[in-house]
Design a protein around this motif. Sequence first.
Motif, PDB file in Angstrom:
ATOM      1  N   ALA A 283       0.825  -1.215   0.000  1.00 50.35           N
ATOM      2  CA  ALA A 283       0.000   0.000   0.000  1.00 50.35           C
ATOM      3  C   ALA A 283       0.857   1.262   0.000  1.00 50.35           C
ATOM      4  O   ALA A 283       0.546   2.234  -0.689  1.00 50.35           O
ATOM      5  CB  ALA A 283      -0.927  -0.009   1.214  1.00 50.35           C
ATOM      6  N   GLU A 284       1.936   1.255   0.767  1.00 49.56           N
ATOM      7  CA  GLU A 284       2.819   2.426   0.796  1.00 49.56           C
ATOM      8  C   GLU A 284       3.348   2.747  -0.591  1.00 49.56           C
ATOM      9  O   GLU A 284       3.399   3.913  -1.013  1.00 49.56           O
ATOM     10  CB  GLU A 284       3.984   2.189   1.757  1.00 49.56           C
ATOM     11  CG  GLU A 284       3.623   2.302   3.222  1.00 49.56           C
ATOM     12  CD  GLU A 284       4.842   2.159   4.117  1.00 49.56           C
ATOM     13  OE1 GLU A 284       5.931   1.841   3.593  1.00 49.56           O
ATOM     14  OE2 GLU A 284       4.703   2.368   5.327  1.00 49.56           O
ATOM     15  N   GLU A 285       3.746   1.700  -1.320  1.00 52.97           N
ATOM     16  CA  GLU A 285       4.290   1.904  -2.659  1.00 52.97           C
ATOM     17  C   GLU A 285       3.217   2.389  -3.641  1.00 52.97           C
ATOM     18  O   GLU A 285       3.488   3.212  -4.520  1.00 52.97           O
ATOM     19  CB  GLU A 285       4.914   0.609  -3.172  1.00 52.97           C
ATOM     20  CG  GLU A 285       6.179   0.190  -2.416  1.00 52.97           C
ATOM     21  CD  GLU A 285       6.815  -1.050  -2.996  1.00 52.97           C
ATOM     22  OE1 GLU A 285       6.426  -1.441  -4.129  1.00 52.97           O
ATOM     23  OE2 GLU A 285       7.684  -1.638  -2.348  1.00 52.97           O
ATOM     24  N   ALA A 286       2.000   1.866  -3.493  1.00 50.70           N
ATOM     25  CA  ALA A 286       0.944   2.183  -4.454  1.00 50.70           C
ATOM     26  C   ALA A 286       0.226   3.498  -4.159  1.00 50.70           C
ATOM     27  O   ALA A 286      -0.181   4.209  -5.078  1.00 50.70           O
ATOM     28  CB  ALA A 286      -0.072   1.038  -4.490  1.00 50.70           C
ATOM     29  N   TRP A 287       0.058   3.805  -2.862  1.00 47.74           N
ATOM     30  CA  TRP A 287      -0.762   4.968  -2.499  1.00 47.74           C
ATOM     31  C   TRP A 287       0.047   6.158  -2.005  1.00 47.74           C
ATOM     32  O   TRP A 287      -0.453   7.274  -1.961  1.00 47.74           O
ATOM     33  CB  TRP A 287      -1.737   4.623  -1.372  1.00 47.74           C
ATOM     34  CG  TRP A 287      -2.523   3.383  -1.501  1.00 47.74           C
ATOM     35  CD1 TRP A 287      -2.761   2.641  -2.628  1.00 47.74           C
ATOM     36  CD2 TRP A 287      -3.203   2.706  -0.436  1.00 47.74           C
ATOM     37  NE1 TRP A 287      -3.539   1.557  -2.324  1.00 47.74           N
ATOM     38  CE2 TRP A 287      -3.827   1.566  -0.992  1.00 47.74           C
ATOM     39  CE3 TRP A 287      -3.346   2.953   0.929  1.00 47.74           C
ATOM     40  CZ2 TRP A 287      -4.594   0.685  -0.228  1.00 47.74           C
ATOM     41  CZ3 TRP A 287      -4.106   2.078   1.695  1.00 47.74           C
ATOM     42  CH2 TRP A 287      -4.716   0.944   1.118  1.00 47.74           C
ATOM     43  N   GLY A 288       1.271   5.884  -1.558  1.00 49.42           N
ATOM     44  CA  GLY A 288       2.035   6.888  -0.827  1.00 49.42           C
ATOM     45  C   GLY A 288       1.859   6.656   0.660  1.00 49.42           C
ATOM     46  O   GLY A 288       0.746   6.391   1.140  1.00 49.42           O
ATOM     47  N   LYS A 289       2.945   6.739   1.386  1.00 51.30           N
ATOM     48  CA  LYS A 289       2.935   6.420   2.808  1.00 51.30           C
ATOM     49  C   LYS A 289       1.937   7.262   3.590  1.00 51.30           C
ATOM     50  O   LYS A 289       1.328   6.803   4.568  1.00 51.30           O
ATOM     51  CB  LYS A 289       4.350   6.619   3.375  1.00 51.30           C
ATOM     52  CG  LYS A 289       4.596   5.960   4.707  1.00 51.30           C
ATOM     53  CD  LYS A 289       6.084   5.999   5.042  1.00 51.30           C
ATOM     54  CE  LYS A 289       6.375   5.238   6.335  1.00 51.30           C
ATOM     55  NZ  LYS A 289       7.837   5.218   6.616  1.00 51.30           N
ATOM     56  N   GLU A 290       1.715   8.507   3.142  1.00 56.01           N
ATOM     57  CA  GLU A 290       0.829   9.412   3.862  1.00 56.01           C
ATOM     58  C   GLU A 290      -0.637   8.985   3.803  1.00 56.01           C
ATOM     59  O   GLU A 290      -1.464   9.455   4.597  1.00 56.01           O
ATOM     60  CB  GLU A 290       0.975  10.826   3.304  1.00 56.01           C
ATOM     61  CG  GLU A 290       0.415  11.043   1.902  1.00 56.01           C
ATOM     62  CD  GLU A 290       1.352  10.588   0.789  1.00 56.01           C
ATOM     63  OE1 GLU A 290       1.035  10.829  -0.402  1.00 56.01           O
ATOM     64  OE2 GLU A 290       2.424   9.994   1.098  1.00 56.01           O
ATOM     65  N   ASN A 291      -0.961   8.076   2.886  1.00 52.41           N
ATOM     66  CA  ASN A 291      -2.345   7.625   2.742  1.00 52.41           C
ATOM     67  C   ASN A 291      -2.623   6.283   3.398  1.00 52.41           C
ATOM     68  O   ASN A 291      -3.747   5.764   3.308  1.00 52.41           O
ATOM     69  CB  ASN A 291      -2.719   7.552   1.260  1.00 52.41           C
ATOM     70  CG  ASN A 291      -2.814   8.918   0.630  1.00 52.41           C
ATOM     71  OD1 ASN A 291      -3.441   9.817   1.199  1.00 52.41           O
ATOM     72  ND2 ASN A 291      -2.189   9.099  -0.528  1.00 52.41           N
ATOM     73  N   VAL A 292      -1.631   5.704   4.052  1.00 54.57           N
ATOM     74  CA  VAL A 292      -1.794   4.396   4.687  1.00 54.57           C
ATOM     75  C   VAL A 292      -2.185   4.574   6.149  1.00 54.57           C
ATOM     76  O   VAL A 292      -1.477   5.205   6.927  1.00 54.57           O
ATOM     77  CB  VAL A 292      -0.501   3.564   4.590  1.00 54.57           C
ATOM     78  CG1 VAL A 292      -0.642   2.257   5.358  1.00 54.57           C
ATOM     79  CG2 VAL A 292      -0.158   3.289   3.130  1.00 54.57           C
ATOM     80  N   ILE A 293      -3.327   4.005   6.507  1.00 53.35           N
ATOM     81  CA  ILE A 293      -3.780   3.969   7.903  1.00 53.35           C
ATOM     82  C   ILE A 293      -3.951   2.509   8.301  1.00 53.35           C
ATOM     83  O   ILE A 293      -4.642   1.746   7.607  1.00 53.35           O
ATOM     84  CB  ILE A 293      -5.113   4.712   8.106  1.00 53.35           C
ATOM     85  CG1 ILE A 293      -4.989   6.188   7.740  1.00 53.35           C
ATOM     86  CG2 ILE A 293      -5.589   4.571   9.554  1.00 53.35           C
ATOM     87  CD1 ILE A 293      -6.311   6.946   7.809  1.00 53.35           C
TER      88      ILE A 293
END
Length: 420
Positions: A283-293
């Motif tokens: 998810a970090e790679e696909a969405w950007g770390k700032e969007n992972v909860i």
Amino acid sequence: MNTMLKRVRIPLALLSLTALAAACGGSDGGSGSVSDEVTVWMYPVIGDPEANAEYWEGLEKAYEKEYPDASLTIEQQPWDNRDEKLATAFSGGKGPDVVVLQPDQIPQYLANGALAPVDGAIKDYADKFLPAALDALSDDGKAYGAPIYHTITTTLYNKKLLDRAGIEEPPATWADIEAAAPRLKAEGLATLDYSASNEATLNLNFYPLLWQAGGKIFSEDGESVAFNDDKGVAALTFLTDLYEQGAIPKTAMTNVNVVADQALGKQQAAMGFTNSGIDFGVAEEAWGKENVIVGAPLTGEKQAAFGVPGALGINAQGNIAGAEQFITFMTRPEQIESLGKAAGFLSPRTDVTVPSDSPYVEKLQDALSVVVPGESSPIARQLMGILAPEIQAAMTGKKSPQEALDAAAGQADDLLARQR
């Protein structure tokens, strides 16, 4: 499942499911001594193949340095067909000395007389293991697996998608998910990704919902199934309603417990509910770390999450003394910590915490307090093949939830009756 996730393994990840195993030393029916050879079948539990090989080569040398009279051979084995290969070896009287087991495997091997207790190997610190982990690996007061790692799953949210729908707090309960679904649908988004493929493991889709509904897979005495009661119907109805609304994407029908290139990974669904550290990295790679909860496990009638202890078991026909010595070595705090650091495992011991720089490890550690490591039965693996297509039938409207669960229950109870 095969309970193995079909996901890319990366060193950062806290793995969901993995196995180690050991293959046959002697055929002396357990009369071997600790000076005899112990051969271990090892699986690629560390994401980087070179790092995986290097780790186990180093451990082999460390073991033989501490026990100069012992001969330890660790052979790398593939995940594919591991159950079939192990069952064939056991049935031929040539099974491994030590094998990594998950809880749902123990009943089938006990029924065949293939396992010896591990209590002697862990007698000095049996009380240091997570109670749920050791309980899940025990039968009739005896432990048949010595935990060397623990896995856990929990919720994963895409902040960007929640923000787009004006949802400030990530859905933490079934009711929250039902309330969020219309708002996400208005934005052209699914709410909950799900894996309904017949090849997907129910440990990572239906079973956690069943436990959250307060239900069980099997009756207390293990003589029948229990998933078709009102709790099971509530869990399946929750799914069918979401699917009918479009809150679960249609791609769920072919998803095999995968995040990448599926609705969640492609930012078409806002959340998953049985995700691990592997998925957090994807998810970090696909969405950007700032969007992972990363959140706590979902709550329905109760809160529950799936996770398993990976454990070493002993072949009753193998070198029992050598196997016990190896298991004692592998379950020490320093080995639990080193394996955990190398592969991203959580610790199955209450007195050992695996160091990690992951920002999500605290959430995962907390989730262990509500972990359910599956339900053991000689038919646990076969049951998934029976139940999965019936769940699909309910989700696609071909059967009602009660009809689908009753159909699976009838087949499962027949299987259980043949075990007696």
